[in-house]
Structure formats: C-alpha cells, structure tokens
Design an enzyme around this catalytic site. Structure first.
Site, PDB file in Angstrom:
ATOM      1  N   THR A 210     -41.449   5.411 -20.124  1.00  0.00           N
ATOM      2  CA  THR A 210     -39.939   5.805 -20.167  1.00  0.00           C
ATOM      3  C   THR A 210     -39.471   5.960 -21.560  1.00  0.00           C
ATOM      4  O   THR A 210     -40.061   5.482 -22.425  1.00  0.00           O
ATOM      5  CB  THR A 210     -39.160   4.641 -19.451  1.00  0.00           C
ATOM      6  OG1 THR A 210     -39.398   3.423 -20.140  1.00  0.00           O
ATOM      7  CG2 THR A 210     -39.378   4.442 -18.172  1.00  0.00           C
ATOM      8  N   ASN A 212     -36.401   5.560 -24.074  1.00  0.00           N
ATOM      9  CA  ASN A 212     -35.232   4.460 -23.811  1.00  0.00           C
ATOM     10  C   ASN A 212     -34.056   4.715 -24.979  1.00  0.00           C
ATOM     11  O   ASN A 212     -34.247   5.080 -25.875  1.00  0.00           O
ATOM     12  CB  ASN A 212     -35.718   2.999 -24.097  1.00  0.00           C
ATOM     13  CG  ASN A 212     -36.815   2.572 -23.257  1.00  0.00           C
ATOM     14  OD1 ASN A 212     -37.073   2.919 -21.965  1.00  0.00           O
ATOM     15  ND2 ASN A 212     -37.539   1.527 -23.931  1.00  0.00           N
ATOM     16  N   GLU A 261     -33.465   3.986 -19.200  1.00  0.00           N
ATOM     17  CA  GLU A 261     -35.036   4.139 -19.363  1.00  0.00           C
ATOM     18  C   GLU A 261     -35.298   5.008 -18.417  1.00  0.00           C
ATOM     19  O   GLU A 261     -34.935   4.972 -17.136  1.00  0.00           O
ATOM     20  CB  GLU A 261     -35.551   2.740 -18.822  1.00  0.00           C
ATOM     21  CG  GLU A 261     -35.513   1.581 -19.735  1.00  0.00           C
ATOM     22  CD  GLU A 261     -36.463   0.203 -19.278  1.00  0.00           C
ATOM     23  OE1 GLU A 261     -37.087  -0.145 -19.911  1.00  0.00           O
ATOM     24  OE2 GLU A 261     -36.120  -0.108 -18.236  1.00  0.00           O
TER      25      GLU A 261
END
Length: 314
Positions: A210, A212, A261
C-alpha cells in the site's frame, strides 16, 4: 500557477489580478461560482485567488487554547492543485496570524488588496466577512473598492436540491460514508493528497502493498474501506490508476493514528516520497477486526474484486 505567501514586496507581474477571495476549503461548486465571477469581471487580467494559511479558524482556536477536531477538507497542497485545474494563475496564500487578524476592514482593503496585491477586481461569496472582529462585509468591501479603485462582485450562495452547497454539508456526507453525495456538492471526487510515507509494510507481507498518506489536520471521512481512483502526480509512474483503500486505525494491529492505505491495482513501481492524490469513490464497508490473517486476506480479496467492479462501471 505562481504561489505567493505574502502581500508585500510582490513583483509587478504578480499584481493587478482579478481575484476570488475566501478560504476555498474543498473548492466546491459554490466556490467555483465565486471564481467564475472573478474570471468574467476582468477578462484581460490574470485570474487569482486570495486565501489564508493557516485557516483563520485554526489560528483563532490555537489563540484561545481550544482543541478542536480537524475540519479541513483539503490541505494547502490539494487546494492549490485543484485551483490550478480551474485556470488560476496567481495564488495568494496569505499568512494568517497577528498582523492580518489585527487589520481593520479598511486597513485590509487598503494595505493588502489595493497597495499590496493591486487587485483589479474582487469576487466573494455574499456571506464573506473580513477584518478585525469580522467587522467587514459586502457593503464595506464595495465602499472600500470604490475609494481604492477596484470592483467588487458578491456571489449568492449556490442552492441545490439538497440545499445550499457548503463545506459543512460536504463534511457531513463524508462522515456518513457518502462520497458520491459529497461529489455532487463538490463537483469532483473528494481527494486526499500528499507525500507517500513509510508504514509498517504489513500490506506487502500480505500480498497487498500500500501507499500510505497521513491524515493529520484533515476532516476524517467515515472509517472503512473505499473504492478509489489514484493520481500519481510526479515521477516515472505519473498517471491515473484505480485501487482500493483502507481509511482508519488498523484495528487488527492495535491502536494506531488514522491514515489512508491504498493498494493501487496493477502497479509495480516505487511510490515512497512521491506525491499522490486519492479520490474516494464508493464506501465498501466499515473497518473490522478479523480472526487471524487468513480471514483478513480473504476479505481484502473480496474488497479488491468489489472495487474493481465499481470502478469499471464508474
């Protein structure tokens, strides 16, 4: 777009714009009506925005020692990016502090608008207030403009079927997990923008790396999982993508500060340190705590499939 962070000492090329003035949090449809009024008032002049950083509400809360929940829909970076898309060439992001807060309406009009920015015209919403103690209004601004040589346009609040378009109504829609209702008022998807930061890298270990983003200072939409559109704003992977994002505190892994995320579909580049923009399109589900990582991964696969279907039809 040129960004100026003071009204004093500007070069000649930065003066003489036709400006829309306000906080422009969200740059929603009502704000764009004010911008369009400035655009048509002086077609030959550069289009500018006069706004304030920090937001005056933040400044006065700190001054009074109050702790308030974050309320901003946009940080300064996201606001500037959105304004640039609307043809703004001069952004006057004025430093709001004791000096500006202490100016009377007459002093503000003379020192900031006339002498500092040399504005050709000023467009504001009909409920705009300015100057020490919010003593200035449309009437005082029109009178000051007549004395100091700039025109003034007051733009009525924009009404929709749901009532007046406002940042407050948009915050309510986002807090309820209704990003499509927020989009109808904004005229664009609600976006969270900023630099991709390092996280715990758990998503990578689970097969879902992910990107962030921190949410500090921003109004929190409803916590949960969203179908999202992602703009990578810089770097070799600059472009538009789709994805699924978790906005929240990650209850599987203890108590954490809220962040966003985002798993970007079909992407293999490195986004650390890059600036991205994530648009919330649809709310999929609330955050949840699962009975182990296998259950979490199974749900993440379902979230990905659902987000792909939604975004393919968007």
């Amino acid at each position: 777009m040129h960004i100026h962070r003071d009204w004093r000492g500007l070069p000649a090329a930065a003066r003489g714009a036709t400006v829309a003035m306000g906080n422009f949090d969200g740059v929603h449809r009502g704000h764009r009506a004010v911008i369009d009024a400035a655009r048509v008032a002086q077609p030959g002049a550069a289009l500018g925005i006069v706004t304030f950083e920090p937001h005056p509400r933040e400044y006065f809360a700190r001054l009074a020692g109050r702790t308030e929940p974050p309320f901003r829909l946009m940080n300064a970076e996201a606001r500037a990016n959105r304004l640039a898309r609307h043809g703004v060439s001069q952004l006057y992001e004025l430093p709001f502090g004791p000096t500006l807060a202490g100016l009377t309406p007459e002093d503000f009009a003379r020192e900031v608008l006339a002498e500092g920015l040399g504005v050709a015209h000023v467009s504001v919403g009909e409920d705009f207030r300015y100057g020490r103690g919010r003593a200035g209004d449309i009437r005082t601004l029109v009178e000051a403009g007549a004395r100091l040589g700039f025109g003034v346009t007051a733009v009525p609040l924009l009404e929709t079927d749901a009532g007046a378009t406002s940042s407050t109504a948009i915050r309510e829609a986002l807090a309820d997990g209704r990003p499509r209702d927020a989009e109808r008022m904004l005229g664009h998807w609600h976006r969270i923008e900023g630099e991709v930061i390092h996280g715990e890298k758990r998503g990578r270990q689970l097969g879902y790396p992910t990107a962030n983003l921190a949410l500090e200072g921003l109004h929190l939409p409803r916590l949960g999982v969203y179908a999202v559109l992602v703009d990578v704003l810089e770097g070799p992977d600059k472009g538009n993508y789709a994805g699924v994002a978790s906005l929240g505190v990650r209850p599987m892994f203890g108590e954490n500060a809220p962040n966003l995320e985002t798993f970007v579909f079909d992407f293999s580049g490195d986004l650390y340190g890059r600036h991205i923009s994530v648009a919330l399109v649809d709310y999929l589900r609330p955050e949840a705590k699962f009975d182990g990582l296998d259950a979490l991964i199974a749900q993440m696969r379902k979230d990905e499939d659902q987000a792909r279907r939604i975004l393919a039809a968007a």
